[in-house]
Design a protein around this motif. Structure first.
Motif, PDB file in Angstrom:
ATOM      1  N   SER A  99      -0.754   2.010  -0.848  1.00  0.00           N
ATOM      2  CA  SER A  99      -0.961   0.474  -0.550  1.00  0.00           C
ATOM      3  C   SER A  99       0.460  -0.180   0.148  1.00  0.00           C
ATOM      4  CB  SER A  99      -1.523  -0.326  -1.696  1.00  0.00           C
ATOM      5  OG  SER A  99      -2.540   0.097  -2.120  1.00  0.00           O
ATOM      6  N   ASP A 100       0.209  -0.941   0.892  1.00  0.00           N
ATOM      7  CA  ASP A 100       1.161  -1.835   1.511  1.00  0.00           C
ATOM      8  C   ASP A 100       2.406  -1.153   2.286  1.00  0.00           C
ATOM      9  OD1 ASP A 100       0.033  -3.927   0.247  1.00  0.00           O
ATOM     10  OD2 ASP A 100       1.329  -3.578  -1.783  1.00  0.00           O
ATOM     11  N   PHE A 101       1.750   0.131   2.932  1.00  0.00           N
ATOM     12  CA  PHE A 101       2.670   0.872   3.619  1.00  0.00           C
ATOM     13  C   PHE A 101       1.944   1.011   4.937  1.00  0.00           C
ATOM     14  CE2 PHE A 101       4.720   4.456   5.443  1.00  0.00           C
ATOM     15  CZ  PHE A 101       6.133   4.630   4.720  1.00  0.00           C
ATOM     16  N   THR A 105      -2.127   5.412   3.913  1.00  0.00           N
ATOM     17  CA  THR A 105      -3.296   4.901   3.131  1.00  0.00           C
ATOM     18  C   THR A 105      -3.437   6.006   1.531  1.00  0.00           C
ATOM     19  OG1 THR A 105      -5.003   5.748   4.058  1.00  0.00           O
ATOM     20  CG2 THR A 105      -4.471   3.440   4.514  1.00  0.00           C
ATOM     21  N   GLY A 141       5.958   1.276   0.036  1.00  0.00           N
ATOM     22  CA  GLY A 141       4.399   1.076  -0.397  1.00  0.00           C
ATOM     23  C   GLY A 141       4.411   1.289  -1.941  1.00  0.00           C
ATOM     24  N   THR A 142       3.250   1.279  -2.507  1.00  0.00           N
ATOM     25  CA  THR A 142       2.952   1.397  -3.923  1.00  0.00           C
ATOM     26  C   THR A 142       1.969   2.518  -4.098  1.00  0.00           C
ATOM     27  OG1 THR A 142       1.477  -0.372  -3.924  1.00  0.00           O
ATOM     28  CG2 THR A 142       3.577  -0.855  -4.592  1.00  0.00           C
TER      29      THR A 142
END
Length: 287
Positions: A99-101, A105, A141-142
């Motif tokens: 996430s957040d990248f 995905t 990202g996470t």
């Protein structure tokens, strides 16, 4: 004392081998709750799996990275093969959610399995399954565990397991740095070959120029043969070149003149003969 020292060593040697994570790598271990559905029968099972994720170090944009995945069942909550069993060659397909990248995905990996009969526990891979992906740019990202599927191919899952406690899972940051700027990182850069490139638009050859000149000469000759003032001029030696009646003096005049001369000569000869007959002695005219 010797017996006590040997027995622990033997016991450690018999334990299953654990692959140690890379030095400096972050390891996340947590229990993931899944709801697994058999696509053929619609049978559902709740399964708990302890998953260990090993995060990569030194990830670089444009290069493939790998996240280590290792899963074991929580005792009493194993996944059982559905009625009819599984297709021979069934594999585990494990996923990690990113996430957040920007533009990234998930990561995916595949592990080999046995082929259990209906009602038997579906084994999980004993080793670490690498989940691979390739980031196209630098960023942060996470990462958290995601779905697991079972089937002969990733596009043909026979059992699909979805995460139930996704929001409760611990995440870990994934950092990807920019490339080093080498030749492989600059696809639009100039080539390394020092040879001179071939000309894009070569000059016309002499053959083409000669052909064009010959065409121009033919055009000029054609223009010279065509009268500009509407009067046809007789070329030199017009009779020999097929000039026709307009090529020189009319030949019929010579023919008529010659015919008159021949007739005059014949008439003169006839007149002289008649005069000679009359003048001979003993002729009727002489008497």
């Amino acid at each position: 004392m010797r017996v006590r020292l040997i027995l622990p060593a033997v016991t450690l040697a018999l334990l299953p081998h654990q692959q140690a994570p890379a030095a400096g790598a972050a390891v996340i271990t947590q229990v993931v709750e899944y709801e697994c559905t058999a696509k053929a029968t619609g049978e559902r099972q709740n399964v708990d799996v302890t998953i260990q994720l090993t995060m990569p170090t030194g990830a670089t944009a444009g290069e493939q990275l790998s996240i280590g995945w290792r899963g074991t069942y929580v005792r009493g909550s194993e996944l059982l093969a559905p009625a009819g069993g599984l297709t021979a060659g069934t594999k585990l397909y494990a996923y990690a959610s990113i996430s957040d990248f920007p533009g990234l995905t998930s990561a995916t990996g595949v592990g080999e399995l046995g082929t259990p009969e209906a009602g038997e526990i579906i084994p999980l891979p004993s080793g670490v399954v690498p989940l691979r992906t390739t980031p196209n740019s630098a960023g942060t990202g996470t990462v958290r565990p995601a779905a697991i599927n079972f089937g002969p191919r990733p596009t043909e899952p026979e059992i699909e397991c979805e995460v139930l406690n996704e929001e409760a899972l611990t995440t870990y940051p994934l950092t990807v740095t920019a490339g080093t700027g080498g030749p492989d990182d600059d696809p639009g850069g100039a080539p390394d070959d020092d040879s001179d490139p071939a000309p894009v638009n070569p000059q016309p050859t002499r053959t083409v120029t000669a052909t064009a000149t010959a065409t121009a000469v033919e055009t000029v000759e054609a223009e010279e043969d065509t009268p500009r003032d509407g009067v046809v001029r007789t070329p030199k030696g017009g009779a020999a070149t097929g000039g026709g009646g307009e090529a020189g003096p009319d030949g019929r005049t010579f023919v008529a003149t010659g015919l008159l001369l021949v007739l005059a000569a014949g008439a003169g000869l006839l007149l002289r003969r008649r005069r000679g007959v009359r003048s001979r002695p003993g002729s009727a005219s002489a008497r």
